[in-house]
Motif scaffolding. Sequence first.
Motif, short mmCIF file in Angstrom:
data_model
loop_
_atom_site.label_atom_id
_atom_site.label_comp_id
_atom_site.label_asym_id
_atom_site.label_seq_id
_atom_site.Cartn_x
_atom_site.Cartn_y
_atom_site.Cartn_z
N LEU A 52 0.86 -1.18 0.00
CA LEU A 52 0.00 0.00 0.00
C LEU A 52 0.89 1.23 0.00
O LEU A 52 1.75 1.38 0.87
N VAL A 53 0.69 2.09 -0.99
CA VAL A 53 1.46 3.33 -1.11
C VAL A 53 0.50 4.50 -0.97
O VAL A 53 -0.56 4.53 -1.62
N ILE A 54 0.87 5.46 -0.11
CA ILE A 54 0.08 6.67 0.08
C ILE A 54 1.00 7.87 -0.11
O ILE A 54 2.04 7.96 0.56
N ASP A 55 0.64 8.75 -1.00
CA ASP A 55 1.45 9.95 -1.29
C ASP A 55 2.91 9.59 -1.56
O ASP A 55 3.83 10.27 -1.09
N GLY A 56 3.12 8.52 -2.30
CA GLY A 56 4.47 8.12 -2.70
C GLY A 56 5.25 7.37 -1.64
O GLY A 56 6.41 7.02 -1.86
N VAL A 57 4.65 7.11 -0.48
CA VAL A 57 5.33 6.41 0.61
C VAL A 57 4.74 5.01 0.77
O VAL A 57 3.52 4.86 0.93
N ALA A 58 5.60 4.00 0.73
CA ALA A 58 5.17 2.63 0.99
C ALA A 58 4.86 2.53 2.48
O ALA A 58 5.74 2.69 3.33
N VAL A 59 3.58 2.29 2.80
CA VAL A 59 3.10 2.35 4.18
C VAL A 59 2.97 0.97 4.80
O VAL A 59 3.35 0.76 5.94
N ALA A 60 2.41 0.02 4.06
CA ALA A 60 2.16 -1.31 4.61
C ALA A 60 2.18 -2.32 3.48
O ALA A 60 2.06 -1.96 2.30
N MET A 61 2.34 -3.57 3.85
CA MET A 61 2.26 -4.63 2.85
C MET A 61 1.64 -5.86 3.45
O MET A 61 1.56 -6.02 4.67
N THR A 62 1.18 -6.74 2.55
CA THR A 62 0.53 -7.98 2.98
C THR A 62 0.98 -9.12 2.08
O THR A 62 1.37 -8.91 0.93
N ASP A 63 0.89 -10.32 2.64
CA ASP A 63 1.21 -11.51 1.86
C ASP A 63 -0.03 -12.08 1.18
O ASP A 63 0.00 -13.16 0.62
N ALA A 64 -1.11 -11.33 1.20
CA ALA A 64 -2.35 -11.76 0.56
C ALA A 64 -2.23 -11.66 -0.96
O ALA A 64 -1.35 -10.98 -1.48
N ASP A 65 -3.16 -12.34 -1.66
CA ASP A 65 -3.20 -12.16 -3.11
C ASP A 65 -3.80 -10.78 -3.39
O ASP A 65 -4.24 -10.07 -2.48
N GLU A 66 -3.82 -10.37 -4.65
CA GLU A 66 -4.22 -9.01 -4.99
C GLU A 66 -5.64 -8.68 -4.54
O GLU A 66 -5.90 -7.62 -3.96
N ALA A 67 -6.58 -9.58 -4.77
CA ALA A 67 -7.97 -9.32 -4.39
C ALA A 67 -8.11 -9.15 -2.89
O ALA A 67 -8.78 -8.22 -2.41
N GLU A 68 -7.47 -10.02 -2.12
CA GLU A 68 -7.54 -9.93 -0.67
C GLU A 68 -6.80 -8.70 -0.16
O GLU A 68 -7.24 -8.04 0.79
N ALA A 69 -5.68 -8.36 -0.79
CA ALA A 69 -4.93 -7.16 -0.40
C ALA A 69 -5.81 -5.92 -0.56
O ALA A 69 -5.87 -5.05 0.32
N ARG A 70 -6.50 -5.84 -1.69
CA ARG A 70 -7.40 -4.70 -1.92
C ARG A 70 -8.52 -4.68 -0.88
O ARG A 70 -8.89 -3.63 -0.37
N GLU A 71 -9.04 -5.85 -0.55
CA GLU A 71 -10.11 -5.93 0.45
C GLU A 71 -9.61 -5.45 1.81
O GLU A 71 -10.30 -4.71 2.51
N ILE A 72 -8.40 -5.87 2.19
CA ILE A 72 -7.83 -5.47 3.48
C ILE A 72 -7.59 -3.97 3.50
O ILE A 72 -8.04 -3.25 4.39
#
Length: 108
Positions: A4-24
């Motif tokens: 997850l990037v906000i205003d050009g800063v990588a803020v968080a990440m997940t080991d989920a697949d793309e659909a689940e990452a978007r849901e989270i």
Amino acid sequence: MYTLVIDGVAVAMTDADEAEAREIFDSEDFKADLADFTTDGKPVWNGTSPFEIRPATEDEEDLFDDSLDEDDEEDEGDDADDEEEDGASVVFLVVVDQFDDEFDDEDE
């Protein structure tokens, strides 16, 4: 893994697949946490900046793995019968002030 990037800063990440990452990352609870959390005294998310969700870089994946390895080492003293949590893991790539406060309180 997705970041997850906000205003050009990588803020968080997940080991989920793309659909689940978007849901989270798009969930109201996660957004509320991001608006409440601070880093260096400033909100992690201002409540209006758009989210970019992209595949994680190799360096980010290494940080993610290192973070989970540290968690595993801290948990080694816990009951061996504890079951692993199911589901995706989320790791913050910025220092969240509230997490530092939690760790400081545990040391007292």
